[in-house]
Write an enzyme that holds these catalytic residues in place. Structure first.
Site, PDB file in Angstrom:
ATOM      1  N   ARG A  96       0.814  -1.224   0.000  1.00 51.61           N
ATOM      2  CA  ARG A  96       0.000   0.000   0.000  1.00 51.61           C
ATOM      3  C   ARG A  96       0.841   1.264   0.000  1.00 51.61           C
ATOM      4  O   ARG A  96       0.383   2.312  -0.438  1.00 51.61           O
ATOM      5  CB  ARG A  96      -0.917   0.000   1.236  1.00 51.61           C
ATOM      6  CG  ARG A  96      -2.074  -0.971   1.090  1.00 51.61           C
ATOM      7  CD  ARG A  96      -2.935  -0.958   2.301  1.00 51.61           C
ATOM      8  NE  ARG A  96      -2.129  -1.238   3.495  1.00 51.61           N
ATOM      9  CZ  ARG A  96      -2.605  -1.303   4.720  1.00 51.61           C
ATOM     10  NH1 ARG A  96      -3.888  -1.101   4.949  1.00 51.61           N
ATOM     11  NH2 ARG A  96      -1.824  -1.559   5.734  1.00 51.61           N
ATOM     12  N   LYS A  99       4.624 -19.123   6.684  1.00 48.55           N
ATOM     13  CA  LYS A  99       4.023 -19.457   7.970  1.00 48.55           C
ATOM     14  C   LYS A  99       3.734 -18.173   8.725  1.00 48.55           C
ATOM     15  O   LYS A  99       4.391 -17.183   8.418  1.00 48.55           O
ATOM     16  CB  LYS A  99       4.925 -20.415   8.732  1.00 48.55           C
ATOM     17  CG  LYS A  99       5.994 -19.770   9.639  1.00 48.55           C
ATOM     18  CD  LYS A  99       6.756 -20.815  10.380  1.00 48.55           C
ATOM     19  CE  LYS A  99       6.631 -20.718  11.865  1.00 48.55           C
ATOM     20  NZ  LYS A  99       7.394 -19.641  12.496  1.00 48.55           N
ATOM     21  N   LYS A 113      17.002 -26.064   5.274  1.00 48.93           N
ATOM     22  CA  LYS A 113      18.311 -26.164   5.950  1.00 48.93           C
ATOM     23  C   LYS A 113      19.045 -27.388   5.441  1.00 48.93           C
ATOM     24  O   LYS A 113      18.469 -28.470   5.306  1.00 48.93           O
ATOM     25  CB  LYS A 113      18.122 -26.268   7.469  1.00 48.93           C
ATOM     26  CG  LYS A 113      17.746 -24.953   8.107  1.00 48.93           C
ATOM     27  CD  LYS A 113      17.649 -25.108   9.605  1.00 48.93           C
ATOM     28  CE  LYS A 113      17.034 -23.885  10.243  1.00 48.93           C
ATOM     29  NZ  LYS A 113      17.970 -22.788  10.418  1.00 48.93           N
ATOM     30  N   GLU A 171      16.985 -21.164  21.364  1.00 46.06           N
ATOM     31  CA  GLU A 171      17.610 -19.901  20.941  1.00 46.06           C
ATOM     32  C   GLU A 171      17.996 -19.109  22.173  1.00 46.06           C
ATOM     33  O   GLU A 171      17.314 -19.187  23.203  1.00 46.06           O
ATOM     34  CB  GLU A 171      16.617 -19.086  20.113  1.00 46.06           C
ATOM     35  CG  GLU A 171      16.247 -19.736  18.812  1.00 46.06           C
ATOM     36  CD  GLU A 171      15.133 -18.976  18.123  1.00 46.06           C
ATOM     37  OE1 GLU A 171      15.446 -18.125  17.287  1.00 46.06           O
ATOM     38  OE2 GLU A 171      13.968 -19.219  18.440  1.00 46.06           O
ATOM     39  N   ASP A 190       4.858 -21.551  17.072  1.00 42.68           N
ATOM     40  CA  ASP A 190       5.927 -20.904  16.305  1.00 42.68           C
ATOM     41  C   ASP A 190       7.001 -21.901  15.856  1.00 42.68           C
ATOM     42  O   ASP A 190       7.504 -21.799  14.743  1.00 42.68           O
ATOM     43  CB  ASP A 190       6.567 -19.819  17.197  1.00 42.68           C
ATOM     44  CG  ASP A 190       7.588 -18.984  16.445  1.00 42.68           C
ATOM     45  OD1 ASP A 190       7.360 -18.697  15.263  1.00 42.68           O
ATOM     46  OD2 ASP A 190       8.615 -18.606  17.049  1.00 42.68           O
ATOM     47  N   HIS A 236       8.095 -26.203  12.436  1.00 38.72           N
ATOM     48  CA  HIS A 236       9.422 -26.653  12.026  1.00 38.72           C
ATOM     49  C   HIS A 236       9.812 -28.024  12.605  1.00 38.72           C
ATOM     50  O   HIS A 236      10.303 -28.898  11.893  1.00 38.72           O
ATOM     51  CB  HIS A 236      10.487 -25.655  12.478  1.00 38.72           C
ATOM     52  CG  HIS A 236      10.245 -24.256  11.998  1.00 38.72           C
ATOM     53  ND1 HIS A 236       9.867 -23.979  10.711  1.00 38.72           N
ATOM     54  CD2 HIS A 236      10.344 -23.052  12.623  1.00 38.72           C
ATOM     55  CE1 HIS A 236       9.751 -22.670  10.570  1.00 38.72           C
ATOM     56  NE2 HIS A 236      10.027 -22.080  11.709  1.00 38.72           N
ATOM     57  N   LYS A 264      12.969 -19.812  23.915  1.00 40.84           N
ATOM     58  CA  LYS A 264      13.715 -18.559  23.725  1.00 40.84           C
ATOM     59  C   LYS A 264      14.502 -18.289  25.008  1.00 40.84           C
ATOM     60  O   LYS A 264      14.112 -18.742  26.088  1.00 40.84           O
ATOM     61  CB  LYS A 264      12.738 -17.393  23.504  1.00 40.84           C
ATOM     62  CG  LYS A 264      11.781 -17.580  22.328  1.00 40.84           C
ATOM     63  CD  LYS A 264      12.401 -17.155  21.033  1.00 40.84           C
ATOM     64  CE  LYS A 264      11.383 -17.218  19.903  1.00 40.84           C
ATOM     65  NZ  LYS A 264      11.999 -17.209  18.587  1.00 40.84           N
TER      66      LYS A 264
HETATM   67  C1  BG6 Z   1      10.971 -18.692  12.788  1.00 40.44           C
HETATM   68  C2  BG6 Z   1      10.303 -18.353  14.083  1.00 40.44           C
HETATM   69  O1  BG6 Z   1      10.094 -19.414  11.965  1.00 40.44           O
HETATM   70  O2  BG6 Z   1      12.142 -19.461  13.050  1.00 40.44           O
HETATM   71  C3  BG6 Z   1      11.252 -17.576  14.980  1.00 40.44           C
HETATM   72  O3  BG6 Z   1       9.141 -17.570  13.826  1.00 40.44           O
HETATM   73  C4  BG6 Z   1      12.541 -18.330  15.172  1.00 40.44           C
HETATM   74  O4  BG6 Z   1      10.654 -17.303  16.235  1.00 40.44           O
HETATM   75  C5  BG6 Z   1      13.118 -18.780  13.833  1.00 40.44           C
HETATM   76  O5  BG6 Z   1      13.454 -17.464  15.814  1.00 40.44           O
HETATM   77  C6  BG6 Z   1      14.271 -19.723  14.069  1.00 40.44           C
HETATM   78  O6  BG6 Z   1      14.889 -20.005  12.863  1.00 40.44           O
HETATM   79  P1  BG6 Z   1      16.400 -20.494  12.809  1.00 40.44           P
HETATM   80  O7  BG6 Z   1      16.627 -20.781  11.375  1.00 40.44           O
HETATM   81  O8  BG6 Z   1      17.232 -19.386  13.346  1.00 40.44           O
HETATM   82  O9  BG6 Z   1      16.463 -21.720  13.688  1.00 40.44           O
END
Ligand code: BG6
Length: 519
Positions: free
Chosen positions: A49, A169, A203, A237, A257, A262, A358
């Site tokens: 937009r 996603k 990956k 993470e 998430d 994943h 996290k």
């Molecule tokens: C994303 C999530 O899909 O993947 C994030 O929304 C996350 O919260 C990220 O940090 C992690 O990806 P990677 O490749 O760093 O493991």
């Protein structure tokens, strides 16, 4: 991923002024261009937009590409920039589409890409807020931009342009929203033209799991309940949620998430039956079969099969509940650990533990295959140490560095018989060289080739929610979110989750390596 030819196309990115476009998509396309991997005529139309000219869009993208491409080569930019175009419009409104169609057609004509119906091949990319997915998909259909229909069975499919769509996603927020989104997509696109992206599948090592399992003979005979005690999948993470809480994370949480999306895919790669060939249909079929046999937990089982956690304040971070934009009433988790079961012949009785958080002790994405102990220990009487040796363990590291390591027992050289553990270690980059590439570029190329090997079928995402919806909505579980300190391995309850029910001789514990052990 495959050797299918790459046809040129126009990539239409909805959400072109957003974060993902600048941080991931355009830098990934630029890197592909720099490596000479983009088809010559391919070009991009960014749609959003914000009012911008083509040149202003290029300037904005230049700043992002400088910052986020794997390697910025100034001399390559001017030619690449010519491929970037911009179209101002609100894609949630149908009246933005006639002029967008003309722009796409014009680019196709200028670049010699027009096919039957005077349209080029088009790859749509939905990089917008999920609430806009269905309106935009509906508008693409209503505007008549999808002509694919029965291209697959037409007498001359090559003459017809294709239209494909990549969907980011989160793919729905529960089973009902996902079914609705799949139906909206299905009304406009063939399933073969829908590319549900999961960057974990891009990956290197996630793909390598297939090579490891199915290009070798030594793993598969052991890959079952006769030899495997349990499997762990971890994605931790060290970063917190920060400003992402406000516009995304607080409505998602760790299970949606990371785990439901994943890590469930990673689990599929580790546990599915051998596909008969390296082809999307064959692989998707095996993943779907596997997910269909993943047990749906009963309401009463869930509080004993899952743990939710939330980080507290630390010296450098506020507690999650004090992050900007967090709505405490949502009670969102930043850590999840779940115990799953796969009810099939191969995996009957083997528990699978999946966790993600996290603000954890260390950045770590890995799979641990814990084998059972040898059935009889003939060394048991030699010494107390020999009587209690650990069982073999295979670790597949995905991040921060890719590799595999197998723990075996060995005789310590010298007089007498002393046994100790040692690791057989393979570091992929060290052994094979090459460069780690950002997952987005190769995934986009796959979509342009029409290769869905690294994408998800609609049934996969629906099964994902079937398994996780009851967990996400379990009140007893959500009313008991455990605090954990930043820099820790998550709440103590997750240690209790994994150790519950394990035997004295092989106590199940999470693999929590110290920083120096992390590859
Ligand atoms: C994303 C999530 O899909 O993947 C994030 O929304 C996350 O919260 C990220 O940090 C992690 O990806 P990677 O490749 O760093 O493991």
């Amino acid at each position: 991923m495959s050797s299918i030819a790459i046809e040129p196309c126009v990539i239409v990115i909805f959400g072109a002024s957003g974060d993902l476009t600048g941080r991931k998509l355009i830098p990934a396309l630029y890197d592909l261009y720099r490596q000479d991997r983009l088809p010559e005529k391919l070009c991009v139309v960014g749609v959003s937009r914000t009012t911008m000219t083509d040149d202003q869009f290029r300037e904005k993208m230049l700043t992002s590409v400088r910052q986020f491409s794997a390697h910025f080569d100034e001399s390559k930019w001017p030619e690449f920039a010519k491929r970037l175009n911009y179209h101002t419009g609100d894609a949630a409104k149908l009246d933005a589409f006639p002029s967008l169609t003309i722009k796409v057609q014009q680019l196709g004509r200028e670049r010699g890409m027009l096919k039957q119906g005077d349209m080029p091949n088009v790859l749509f990319y939905l990089s917008v807020a999920p609430s806009l997915y269905e309106p935009i998909i509906g508008n693409i259909g209503a505007a008549g931009m999808v002509m694919e229909g029965h291209r697959w069975c037409s007498l001359n499919p090559e003459a017809m342009p294709w239209q494909r769509i990549i969907v980011e996603k989160p793919f729905g927020t529960d089973l009902a929203t996902t079914v609705s989104l799949n139906r909206a997509l299905g009304r406009v696109f063939e399933e073969e033209s829908i590319f549900r992206i999961d960057h974990y599948l891009g990956k290197e090592l996630v793909q390598n799991i297939l090579v490891m399992r199915f290009a070798n003979t030594i793993f598969e005979p052991l890959w079952n309940s006769n030899y495997v005690d349990h499997i762990q999948v971890t994605a931790n993470e060290t970063v917190g949620v920060g400003s992402r809480a406000a516009n995304f994370y607080d409505e998602a949480g760790a299970i949606r998430d990371m785990i439901q999306s994943h890590l469930l895919q990673v689990l599929c790669m580790v546990t599915m039956e051998p596909p008969s060939m390296f082809h999307a249909d064959a692989i998707m079929r095996e993943k779907i079969k596997l997910l269909a046999s993943c047990r749906e937990l009963k309401e009463s089982e869930i509080p004993h099969s899952a743990v939710l956690g939330r980080y507290t304040a630390g010296p450098k971070n506020p507690a999650y509940i004090d992050e900007p934009g967090v709505n405490r009433a949502r009670n969102t988790e930043t850590f999840g650990a779940v115990k799953l079961h796969i009810d099939n012949w191969r995996w009957s009785g083997v528990p699978f533990y999946i966790r993600s958080g996290k603000m954890m002790a260390t950045k770590l994405t890995e799979i641990v295959v814990q084998f059972k102990k040898a059935p009889h220990n003939m060394f048991a009487r030699i010494s107390p140490e020999a009587a209690d040796r650990p069982a073999n363990r295979l670790i597949i590291n995905i991040a921060p560095r890719e590799g595999i390591s197998l723990r075996i027992e060995g005789k310590v050289p010298g007089a007498g018989l002393s046994i100790d553990s040692a690791k057989l270690d393979l570091d992929y980059l060290q052994r094979f060289g090459g460069e780690v590439i950002e997952a987005y570029g190769p995934l986009i190329l796959d979509a342009i080739r029409g290769d869905r090997i690294l994408y998800k079928h609609k049934d996969e995402v629906e099964h994902g929610w079937r398994i996780f919806d009851p967990i996400l909505h379990n009140q007893a579980l959500r009313s008991q979110i455990h605090d954990y300190a930043p820099g820790s391995w998550g709440p103590a309850a997750s240690d209790a989750l994994i150790s519950a029910g394990s035997s004295e001789s092989l106590k199940r514990v999470w693999h929590n390596p110290v920083a120096t052990e992390v590859r």
